[in-house]
Design a protein around this motif. Structure first.
Motif, PDB file in Angstrom:
ATOM      1  N   ALA A 231       0.907  -1.082  -0.005  1.00  0.00           N
ATOM      2  CA  ALA A 231      -0.001   0.033  -0.069  1.00  0.00           C
ATOM      3  C   ALA A 231       0.863   1.291   0.123  1.00  0.00           C
ATOM      4  O   ALA A 231       1.637   1.307   0.832  1.00  0.00           O
TER       5      ALA A 231
ATOM      6  N   GLU B 177      -7.314   8.936  -0.181  1.00  0.00           N
ATOM      7  CA  GLU B 177      -8.094   8.847   1.225  1.00  0.00           C
ATOM      8  C   GLU B 177      -9.264   8.323   0.746  1.00  0.00           C
ATOM      9  O   GLU B 177     -10.121   7.549   1.349  1.00  0.00           O
TER      10      GLU B 177
ATOM     11  N   TYR C  63      -3.160   5.742   7.472  1.00  0.00           N
ATOM     12  CA  TYR C  63      -3.994   4.570   7.823  1.00  0.00           C
ATOM     13  C   TYR C  63      -4.305   4.768   9.429  1.00  0.00           C
ATOM     14  O   TYR C  63      -5.216   4.354   9.580  1.00  0.00           O
TER      15      TYR C  63
ATOM     16  N   LEU D  69      -3.418   0.944  -4.885  1.00  0.00           N
ATOM     17  CA  LEU D  69      -3.913   2.032  -4.914  1.00  0.00           C
ATOM     18  C   LEU D  69      -3.050   3.132  -5.604  1.00  0.00           C
ATOM     19  O   LEU D  69      -1.815   3.245  -5.130  1.00  0.00           O
TER      20      LEU D  69
ATOM     21  N   THR E 103      -9.472   4.913  -0.297  1.00  0.00           N
ATOM     22  CA  THR E 103      -9.774   4.009   0.822  1.00  0.00           C
ATOM     23  C   THR E 103     -10.761   4.157   1.774  1.00  0.00           C
ATOM     24  O   THR E 103     -11.242   3.160   2.063  1.00  0.00           O
ATOM     25  N   ARG E 104     -11.529   5.166   1.880  1.00  0.00           N
ATOM     26  CA  ARG E 104     -12.845   5.173   2.676  1.00  0.00           C
ATOM     27  C   ARG E 104     -13.797   4.497   1.685  1.00  0.00           C
ATOM     28  O   ARG E 104     -14.533   3.796   2.186  1.00  0.00           O
TER      29      ARG E 104
ATOM     30  N   THR F 207      -9.824  -4.294  -5.462  1.00  0.00           N
ATOM     31  CA  THR F 207     -10.422  -4.980  -4.449  1.00  0.00           C
ATOM     32  C   THR F 207     -11.009  -6.356  -5.081  1.00  0.00           C
ATOM     33  O   THR F 207     -11.239  -6.488  -6.176  1.00  0.00           O
TER      34      THR F 207
ATOM     35  N   VAL G 269      -7.925   1.886  -7.516  1.00  0.00           N
ATOM     36  CA  VAL G 269      -7.682   0.678  -6.465  1.00  0.00           C
ATOM     37  C   VAL G 269      -8.446  -0.408  -6.822  1.00  0.00           C
ATOM     38  O   VAL G 269      -9.404  -0.594  -7.527  1.00  0.00           O
TER      39      VAL G 269
ATOM     40  N   SER H  30       2.026  -2.854   3.321  1.00  0.00           N
ATOM     41  CA  SER H  30       2.744  -1.505   3.093  1.00  0.00           C
ATOM     42  C   SER H  30       4.157  -1.719   3.404  1.00  0.00           C
ATOM     43  O   SER H  30       4.631  -2.212   4.203  1.00  0.00           O
TER      44      SER H  30
ATOM     45  N   VAL I  57     -13.171   1.782  -0.184  1.00  0.00           N
ATOM     46  CA  VAL I  57     -12.878   0.280   0.226  1.00  0.00           C
ATOM     47  C   VAL I  57     -13.484  -0.114   1.716  1.00  0.00           C
ATOM     48  O   VAL I  57     -13.957  -1.133   1.891  1.00  0.00           O
TER      49      VAL I  57
END
Length: 246
Positions: free
Chosen positions: A34, A147, A180, A134, A150-151, A113, A111, A169, A153
């Motif tokens: 990451a 961000e 994070y 990402l 990430t949110r 998933t 990103v 990471s 996800v």
């Protein structure tokens, strides 16, 4: 990454998923880690809304170019890893590739998933959601795109009833670790078993979705092997990423 219909795993995937812009970007780093944001002088802030949606087949090449640019702007990467970054069509056929776009549908970040019920990395266990690759376009840094992704996800994990979100990471990615930590992730030491060819041991991070989303909340009594991520001293953020390849 003919392409399997990525929308099949989510009933509402035909509609864009709006997400509010957040204050800090995340750039990418190689080898599934990451990635860390690139610290730079503040730029004029673009307040246009950012939307997260599944990639379209016509965008595969553009997303590949975005990832390569995001990674190589901060890191030296091998030709093999460049080819892996560029394999967007193949990735989209097996997993889900998300893109963050601006009001003009300009690609800002991406990103990947897994589809519902699957995993995308060796790190995750059943009932958890993991993510990788990402990346934020260098031109879009400063808009909170990393961000925002990430949110997204985290929202996806909650929607699927996952117990945790996990990711790897690189140890040198201090700015990303701060992001994070702010979002509620913690180090997950018992999962830090992956060692790269150059001897680098990747960090593992976990966010426990059964606890409040707040710094230090994951890694409590119910999270064996987890510990809070300490904020890095400010002078560490000036370290140029090229000095620590992953």
């Amino acid at each position: 990454m003919t392409v399997v219909d990525e929308k099949a795993s989510r009933p509402d995937a035909t509609a864009p998923h709006p997400v509010a812009a957040a204050p800090h970007p995340v750039a990418t780093a190689p080898r599934d880690a990451a990635p860390a944001p690139r610290d730079a002088a503040p730029a004029p802030r673009d307040t246009a809304p950012v939307t997260v949606r599944l990639v379209e087949p016509s965008e595969h090449d553009a997303v590949a170019a975005l990832l390569v640019e995001a990674y190589t702007s901060d890191y030296d990467i091998s030709g093999e890893y460049r080819a892996s970054l560029s394999a967007v069509a193949e990735r989209a056929a097996e997993h889900q590739v998300w893109v963050a776009v601006g009001a003009d549908d300009q690609l800002l970040g991406t990103v990947a998933t897994p589809r519902a019920g699957r995993l995308i990395s060796e790190l995750a266990h059943d009932g958890e959601l993991d993510f990788r690759l990402l990346g934020v376009s260098p031109a879009a840094r400063g808009r909170g795109v990393g961000e925002t992704l990430t949110r997204h996800v985290l929202d996806l994990a909650r929607e699927r009833g996952a117990s945790r979100v996990v990711m790897n990471s690189g140890p040198q990615m201090i700015s990303a670790h701060r992001l994070y930590h702010r979002l509620g992730f913690a180090r997950f030491h018992e999962r830090e078993t992956r060692v790269l060819d150059d001897g680098t041991r990747l960090f593992a991070f976990v966010l426990e979705l059964s606890t409040p989303e707040a710094p230090g909340a994951p890694g409590g009594p119910g999270a064996p092997g987890a510990s809070p991520v300490p904020a890095a001293p400010a002078h560490h953020l000036s370290t140029h990423p090229r000095t620590a390849k992953a």
